[in-house]
Design a protein around this motif. Structure first.
Motif, PDB file in Angstrom:
ATOM      1  N   LEU A 174       0.841  -1.196   0.000  1.00 37.52           N
ATOM      2  CA  LEU A 174       0.000   0.000   0.000  1.00 37.52           C
ATOM      3  C   LEU A 174       0.876   1.246   0.000  1.00 37.52           C
ATOM      4  N   PRO A 175       0.376   2.349  -0.575  1.00 36.66           N
ATOM      5  CA  PRO A 175       1.145   3.595  -0.557  1.00 36.66           C
ATOM      6  C   PRO A 175       1.167   4.209   0.836  1.00 36.66           C
ATOM      7  N   ARG A 176       2.077   5.124   1.034  1.00 34.52           N
ATOM      8  CA  ARG A 176       2.099   5.912   2.275  1.00 34.52           C
ATOM      9  C   ARG A 176       0.812   6.724   2.360  1.00 34.52           C
ATOM     10  N   ILE A 177       0.324   6.896   3.566  1.00 34.16           N
ATOM     11  CA  ILE A 177      -0.877   7.694   3.777  1.00 34.16           C
ATOM     12  C   ILE A 177      -0.612   8.675   4.916  1.00 34.16           C
ATOM     13  N   ASP A 178      -0.959   9.943   4.715  1.00 32.89           N
ATOM     14  CA  ASP A 178      -0.776  10.985   5.723  1.00 32.89           C
ATOM     15  C   ASP A 178      -2.126  11.316   6.341  1.00 32.89           C
TER      16      ASP A 178
END
Length: 511
Positions: A174-178
């Motif tokens: 999964l991509p990074r999430i902020d």
């Protein structure tokens, strides 16, 4: 019309002598006291940031778009997410749906915000995920990280956190999430970092830099995909317009000027009249001592990292934005030409390690024609020190000497190559700008072919041929390279004969 809070902020920042017209808003709708609620909602839904209720010339009330969640009734963009453009988008959509379920379990509302939603509307690749939670953002991030087997980094001062390294139920990365808590911001001084406090989603969107980033998409399972657009972002995107959210936007955060250039170049947006006035106000307001050089440099690094970065730099020159570095920074048509010349030089990919990083190449081009005192102040303003600062500031003088060597009517290839190998990367960029056609032709030759010329023999071959270990091996290899550059030797036997003369037991050889 000028709003009271803008007058208060300007006075609090020491701008009380500012002409009141600089604080005037564009796009304020005016209705009478008898206007219906439906009429006011329609104005807000069409992008009016504020609706003024007036009786003749007397203002009797103000209704702000950010004071409530003015969602487009029934408008959902979920269908745009279902048309996957690859595994990365599929993973992002899975993550968003899962985040909505986590929020529901925790009893908090969660939205995707900003660039992700904007890029979905523009039908562009949208991989950067930013979430806003009306509640404890870091706590939500920790729970989400547990669910997707990721790790959390918390930034407590701003109520934000990042989740990285997660995987889907099927094990796909999964991509990074902020993640951030919904908040309002207050700037104690122009250019300072803001203090923050919890707020509702409407206030969170209203604090953002531009209307096209003041968007949200609901993630709750029952409302997934519902668009929240209280400030007319979709309409601005349709009109290809970049618009700040209030007249003091660039004064409170001047780095937004650099972001304006980046978004304009990347998304083909143009500044509206109010945004241009706000920018002119910010550039004339002062030197922003609370704005750190590290923040300015970081914005420039983000710009040059983008495919349209050089166009963004040209816009900053056009707008006069580099006065934020130093009030003495001069912009001219020559500045534009320099920037174009550096961009063309940096397009070459065949000489890794010879040219400087893109950010330093851009800085050389921007500072090359500035007076030395202005250039020194600009470098210091960006908090660049030590050897890097010396290379940037010394590049123009070195470039002039190098350009004279390269522009001479006759130079052996080995002399040209030696001059270019000896120069530091920043000086090469400056020499490209300062030199004539002959100098650029020789630099082009070196960058594409000359830098790669090597002897056929290796250091081991030279030692095996009888040359003692040590500096003499290096000198021998350099001599072979220079002879090959000048076309005086081409074959391995020719190199071997040259090496024989380097042996200490040969008459005239080194000892």
């Amino acid at each position: 019309m000028v709003l009271p809070e803008d007058l208060d902020r300007a006075a609090g920042w020491g701008l009380d002598r500012l002409a009141v017209g600089h604080l005037a808003w564009d796009g304020l709708a005016v209705v009478g006291p008898s206007a219906s609620e439906v009429a006011v909602r329609r104005l807000l839904l069409h992008g009016a940031p504020v609706v003024v209720v007036a009786q003749g010339l007397t203002v009797v009330g103000i209704i702000r778009a950010a004071s409530a969640e003015w969602a487009q009734p029934g408008l959902s963009i979920a269908h745009r997410l279902e048309h996957s453009d690859g595994p990365a988008r599929e993973a992002s959509v899975w993550l968003l749906r899962h985040a909505g379920k986590v929020g529901e379990a925790l009893g908090v509302a969660v939205w995707a915000v900003g660039g992700f939603v904007r890029d979905v509307l523009l039908e562009r690749p949208a991989l950067d995920l930013d979430l806003v939670v009306e509640g404890d953002g870091p706590a939500f991030a920790r729970r989400l990280a547990e669910e997707i087997h990721g790790r959390t980094v918390v930034h407590g001062a701003f109520g934000t956190a990042s989740v990285e390294g997660g995987v889907t139920a099927g094990g796909n990365p999964l991509p990074r999430i902020d993640v951030a808590s919904a908040r309002r911001e207050r700037y104690r001084a122009p250019g300072a970092l803001p203090s923050v406090a919890p707020a509702a989603l409407g206030e969170d969107l209203a604090r953002r830099d531009f209307s096209v980033n003041a968007l949200a998409m609901a993630l709750g399972p029952a409302v997934f995909g519902r668009l929240v657009d209280p400030l007319g972002a979709a309409r601005d995107l349709d009109r290809r317009r970049l618009r700040v959210l209030h007249p003091l936007s660039f004064v409170e955060d001047p780095t937004r000027i650099f972001r304006a250039a980046r978004y304009s170049a990347r998304l083909a947006l143009r500044l509206d009249a109010g945004t241009r006035r706000a920018m002119a106000l910010a550039l004339s307001a002062g030197v922003y001592p609370a704005l750190s050089g590290q923040r300015l440099l970081a914005e420039l690094e983000l710009i040059v990292a983008e495919p349209g970065g050089w166009r963004a730099l040209a816009l900053l020159l056009e707008w006069g934005a580099f006065r934020l570095w130093d009030p003495g920074f001069r912009t001219s048509s020559r500045s534009m030409r320099r920037l174009t010349e550096v961009w063309r030089l940096c397009e070459w990919k065949g000489a890794p390690g010879i040219l400087p990083p893109l950010i330093d190449a851009a800085l050389v081009g921007l500072l090359l024609d500035q007076p030395p005192t202005v250039a020194r102040r600009c470098v210091a303003r960006l908090a660049i020190t030590g050897a890097r600062a010396e290379r940037l500031l010394g590049a123009p003088a070195l470039a002039r000497r190098l350009a004279r060597v390269l522009d001479a009517s006759y130079r052996q290839a080995s002399v040209v190559a030696h001059a270019l190998r000896s120069a530091h990367p920043e000086a090469l960029v400056a020499a490209w700008c300062a030199g004539g056609a002959r100098a650029r032709g020789r630099m082009r030759w070196f960058l594409t072919r000359g830098h790669a010329v090597r002897p056929l023999m290796t250091a081991s071959d030279v030692i095996a041929a009888g040359v003692p270990r040590g500096p003499q091996v290096g000198r021998c290899l350099e001599a072979l390279r220079d002879l090959r550059l000048d076309g005086r030797i081409k074959t391995l036997p020719q190199e071997q004969r040259v090496v024989e003369r380097c042996r200490p037991d040969q008459k005239g050889g080194a000892t």
